[in-house]
Design a protein around this motif. Structure first.
Motif, PDB file in Angstrom:
ATOM      1  N   GLU A  27    -107.879  -3.855 -58.925  1.00  0.00           N
ATOM      2  CA  GLU A  27    -107.521  -2.584 -58.318  1.00  0.00           C
ATOM      3  C   GLU A  27    -106.078  -2.582 -57.824  1.00  0.00           C
ATOM      4  OE1 GLU A  27    -111.997  -1.472 -56.747  1.00  0.00           O
ATOM      5  OE2 GLU A  27    -110.332  -1.611 -55.348  1.00  0.00           O
ATOM      6  N   GLU A  28    -105.396  -3.716 -57.981  1.00  0.00           N
ATOM      7  CA  GLU A  28    -104.018  -3.801 -57.522  1.00  0.00           C
ATOM      8  C   GLU A  28    -103.103  -3.110 -58.517  1.00  0.00           C
ATOM      9  OE1 GLU A  28    -102.685  -7.757 -57.203  1.00  0.00           O
ATOM     10  OE2 GLU A  28    -100.704  -7.241 -56.425  1.00  0.00           O
ATOM     11  N   ALA A  29    -102.263  -2.205 -58.051  1.00  0.00           N
ATOM     12  CA  ALA A  29    -101.381  -1.456 -58.947  1.00  0.00           C
ATOM     13  C   ALA A  29    -100.213  -2.314 -59.376  1.00  0.00           C
ATOM     14  CB  ALA A  29    -100.865  -0.199 -58.254  1.00  0.00           C
ATOM     15  N   PRO A  30     -99.803  -2.239 -60.674  1.00  0.00           N
ATOM     16  CA  PRO A  30     -98.666  -3.019 -61.140  1.00  0.00           C
ATOM     17  C   PRO A  30     -97.393  -2.632 -60.396  1.00  0.00           C
ATOM     18  CG  PRO A  30     -99.933  -2.143 -62.967  1.00  0.00           C
ATOM     19  CD  PRO A  30    -100.438  -1.489 -61.728  1.00  0.00           C
ATOM     20  N   ALA A  31     -96.583  -3.629 -60.109  1.00  0.00           N
ATOM     21  CA  ALA A  31     -95.304  -3.358 -59.464  1.00  0.00           C
ATOM     22  C   ALA A  31     -94.356  -2.741 -60.461  1.00  0.00           C
ATOM     23  CB  ALA A  31     -94.726  -4.669 -58.921  1.00  0.00           C
ATOM     24  N   ALA A  32     -93.598  -1.742 -60.012  1.00  0.00           N
ATOM     25  CA  ALA A  32     -92.684  -1.040 -60.905  1.00  0.00           C
ATOM     26  C   ALA A  32     -91.236  -1.372 -60.569  1.00  0.00           C
ATOM     27  CB  ALA A  32     -92.902   0.461 -60.804  1.00  0.00           C
ATOM     28  N   ALA A  33     -91.000  -2.607 -60.109  1.00  0.00           N
ATOM     29  CA  ALA A  33     -89.662  -2.975 -59.669  1.00  0.00           C
ATOM     30  C   ALA A  33     -88.692  -3.016 -60.837  1.00  0.00           C
ATOM     31  CB  ALA A  33     -89.706  -4.328 -58.969  1.00  0.00           C
ATOM     32  N   GLU A  34     -89.165  -3.494 -61.991  1.00  0.00           N
ATOM     33  CA  GLU A  34     -88.278  -3.625 -63.142  1.00  0.00           C
ATOM     34  C   GLU A  34     -88.761  -2.706 -64.248  1.00  0.00           C
ATOM     35  OE1 GLU A  34     -86.270  -7.072 -65.950  1.00  0.00           O
ATOM     36  OE2 GLU A  34     -87.861  -7.565 -64.548  1.00  0.00           O
ATOM     37  N   SER A  35     -87.961  -1.762 -64.649  1.00  0.00           N
ATOM     38  CA  SER A  35     -88.333  -0.800 -65.679  1.00  0.00           C
ATOM     39  C   SER A  35     -87.728  -1.200 -67.002  1.00  0.00           C
ATOM     40  CB  SER A  35     -87.846   0.605 -65.298  1.00  0.00           C
ATOM     41  OG  SER A  35     -88.135   1.521 -66.329  1.00  0.00           O
ATOM     42  N   ALA A  36     -88.467  -0.994 -68.072  1.00  0.00           N
ATOM     43  CA  ALA A  36     -87.990  -1.351 -69.408  1.00  0.00           C
ATOM     44  C   ALA A  36     -87.524  -0.107 -70.128  1.00  0.00           C
ATOM     45  CB  ALA A  36     -89.101  -2.048 -70.189  1.00  0.00           C
ATOM     46  N   GLU A  37     -86.649   0.687 -69.494  1.00  0.00           N
ATOM     47  CA  GLU A  37     -86.153   1.917 -70.104  1.00  0.00           C
ATOM     48  C   GLU A  37     -85.481   1.607 -71.435  1.00  0.00           C
ATOM     49  OE1 GLU A  37     -86.553   4.999 -69.178  1.00  0.00           O
ATOM     50  OE2 GLU A  37     -87.618   4.530 -67.336  1.00  0.00           O
ATOM     51  N   GLY A  38     -85.751   2.431 -72.406  1.00  0.00           N
ATOM     52  CA  GLY A  38     -85.095   2.270 -73.700  1.00  0.00           C
ATOM     53  C   GLY A  38     -85.985   1.721 -74.784  1.00  0.00           C
ATOM     54  N   GLY A  39     -87.105   1.072 -74.436  1.00  0.00           N
ATOM     55  CA  GLY A  39     -87.989   0.517 -75.449  1.00  0.00           C
ATOM     56  C   GLY A  39     -88.935   1.571 -75.993  1.00  0.00           C
ATOM     57  N   PRO A  40     -89.813   1.152 -76.922  1.00  0.00           N
ATOM     58  CA  PRO A  40     -90.057  -0.199 -77.409  1.00  0.00           C
ATOM     59  C   PRO A  40     -88.832  -0.792 -78.121  1.00  0.00           C
ATOM     60  CG  PRO A  40     -91.866   1.272 -78.011  1.00  0.00           C
ATOM     61  CD  PRO A  40     -90.737   2.125 -77.531  1.00  0.00           C
ATOM     62  N   TRP A  41     -88.834  -2.114 -78.188  1.00  0.00           N
ATOM     63  CA  TRP A  41     -87.676  -2.830 -78.677  1.00  0.00           C
ATOM     64  C   TRP A  41     -87.970  -3.563 -79.980  1.00  0.00           C
ATOM     65  CZ3 TRP A  41     -83.541  -1.996 -75.474  1.00  0.00           C
ATOM     66  CH2 TRP A  41     -83.833  -1.579 -74.168  1.00  0.00           C
ATOM     67  N   ASP A  42     -86.948  -3.733 -80.776  1.00  0.00           N
ATOM     68  CA  ASP A  42     -87.006  -4.635 -81.923  1.00  0.00           C
ATOM     69  C   ASP A  42     -86.602  -6.021 -81.447  1.00  0.00           C
ATOM     70  OD1 ASP A  42     -87.133  -4.813 -85.047  1.00  0.00           O
ATOM     71  OD2 ASP A  42     -85.312  -5.894 -84.469  1.00  0.00           O
ATOM     72  N   SER A  43     -87.192  -7.050 -82.052  1.00  0.00           N
ATOM     73  CA  SER A  43     -86.919  -8.413 -81.606  1.00  0.00           C
ATOM     74  C   SER A  43     -85.461  -8.801 -81.789  1.00  0.00           C
ATOM     75  CB  SER A  43     -87.817  -9.412 -82.351  1.00  0.00           C
ATOM     76  OG  SER A  43     -87.607  -9.327 -83.755  1.00  0.00           O
ATOM     77  N   PRO A  61     -95.852  -6.471 -72.467  1.00  0.00           N
ATOM     78  CA  PRO A  61     -95.669  -6.833 -71.057  1.00  0.00           C
ATOM     79  C   PRO A  61     -96.998  -6.966 -70.323  1.00  0.00           C
ATOM     80  CG  PRO A  61     -94.225  -5.012 -71.664  1.00  0.00           C
ATOM     81  CD  PRO A  61     -95.187  -5.193 -72.795  1.00  0.00           C
ATOM     82  N   VAL A  62     -97.004  -7.849 -69.350  1.00  0.00           N
ATOM     83  CA  VAL A  62     -98.173  -8.005 -68.489  1.00  0.00           C
ATOM     84  C   VAL A  62     -97.779  -7.609 -67.070  1.00  0.00           C
ATOM     85  CG1 VAL A  62     -99.140  -9.837 -69.901  1.00  0.00           C
ATOM     86  CG2 VAL A  62     -97.655 -10.424 -67.978  1.00  0.00           C
ATOM     87  N   ALA A  63     -98.773  -7.195 -66.297  1.00  0.00           N
ATOM     88  CA  ALA A  63     -98.560  -6.798 -64.912  1.00  0.00           C
ATOM     89  C   ALA A  63     -99.900  -6.828 -64.199  1.00  0.00           C
ATOM     90  CB  ALA A  63     -97.937  -5.393 -64.832  1.00  0.00           C
ATOM     91  N   PRO A  64     -99.906  -6.919 -62.884  1.00  0.00           N
ATOM     92  CA  PRO A  64    -101.179  -6.917 -62.149  1.00  0.00           C
ATOM     93  C   PRO A  64    -102.001  -5.675 -62.472  1.00  0.00           C
ATOM     94  CG  PRO A  64     -99.373  -7.526 -60.697  1.00  0.00           C
ATOM     95  CD  PRO A  64     -98.748  -7.070 -61.978  1.00  0.00           C
ATOM     96  N   GLY A  65    -103.289  -5.884 -62.677  1.00  0.00           N
ATOM     97  CA  GLY A  65    -104.193  -4.766 -62.925  1.00  0.00           C
ATOM     98  C   GLY A  65    -104.414  -4.449 -64.385  1.00  0.00           C
TER      99      GLY A  65
END
Length: 270
Positions: A27-43, A61-65
């Motif tokens: 039930e813990e909400a993922p932290a949104a401290a770091e945003s991956a603006e611009g993706g999805p990405w190519d390797s 990406p993984v995050a709590p919850g």
């Protein structure tokens, strides 16, 4: 049409897939401290460093919850048609009452395929599923929102958790089906196409959708150099974390990972 998302700006498979049991989430909400603006990405891109699970062609990406499971397609069957072996074809990301299925395909070098795939998907939903579709624009460009009738047979109702079954309006149960809203998103990349299919509360719940959107923005696609026909699925693999969790499950007397019997033993990330 009689369906749509709250924000107009964000309005918007076939094959024998065997889907794992639902994965539990915290039930813990993922932290949104770091945003991956611009993706999805190519390797080959310069992308933000995030903790990700390695599914081969998809790094997610993984995050709590968040919960993760893998969908398999049978590659061998016995005389009675029961699957003997299979290959992973999709990853399901789960958060609270929402789910997002991710699949990645090969695409032509000089052109995307989302416009064509979107038209074909709409046609199939209208003609084969007797559903309705509506196009719109969202954070990743053109989207497709679909409403399809979902069967509510006695067998389906019996498999539902009691708390879910109690929330279904009586008229839906009496008529034997309920409207199901599905959101299709597509991203054309360099020689790949990523499709995301969203269901559940995130269709209307902005907070839950934002969690899934952040996941999608943080995805890295590993296309590889091998030539492939357009629309062929890129190869997925089971992350090492799944195997490690399966070994822990054996020590606790739980079943080992079996793609046709249950979901991966790793069902949440803390």
């Amino acid at each position: 049409m009689a369906f749509g998302r709250r924000r107009q700006a964000e309005e918007p498979e076939k094959g024998a897939e065997a889907t794992e049991e639902p994965a539990e989430t915290t039930e813990e909400a993922p932290a949104a401290a770091e945003s991956a603006e611009g993706g999805p990405w190519d390797s080959e891109d310069s992308f933000p460093e995030l903790q990700r699970l390695d599914f081969g062609a998809l790094q997610i990406p993984v995050a709590p919850g968040l919960g993760f499971q893998v969908n398999f397609e049978a590659t061998q069957v016995d005389e009675e048609g029961n699957p003997l072996d299979g290959r992973p074809v999709a990853v399901l990301v789960q958060y609270e009452e929402s789910a997002m299925q991710l699949q990645v395909f090969a695409a032509p070098k000089r052109s995307g395929i989302w416009d064509e795939v979107r038209r074909e998907t709409a046609k199939d939903i209208q003609e084969e599923a007797q559903g309705q579709t509506q196009e719109g624009e969202g954070p990743f460009g053109a989207e497709l929102l679909a409403m399809v009738p979902a069967a509510l047979t006695e067998e389906v109702l019996a498999e539902m958790p009691e708390e879910v079954r109690e929330q279904i309006p009586a008229e839906f149960v009496e008529q034997g089906w309920a409207p199901q809203i599905i959101r299709f998103l597509g991203v054309d990349g360099p020689r790949w196409f990523l499709q995301a299919v969203v269901q559940g509360a995130a269709i209307e719940d902005e907070e839950q959708w934002q969690v899934l959107e952040d996941v999608l923005r943080g995805v890295v696609v590993v296309r590889g150099d091998a030539p492939m026909p357009p629309r062929d699925l890129l190869e997925l693999q089971i992350p090492k974390e799944f195997s490690e969790a399966g070994q822990d499950g054996e020590e606790e007397g739980e079943e080992t990972f079996d793609p046709f019997e249950r979901g991966p033993e790793i069902t949440e990330v803390r």
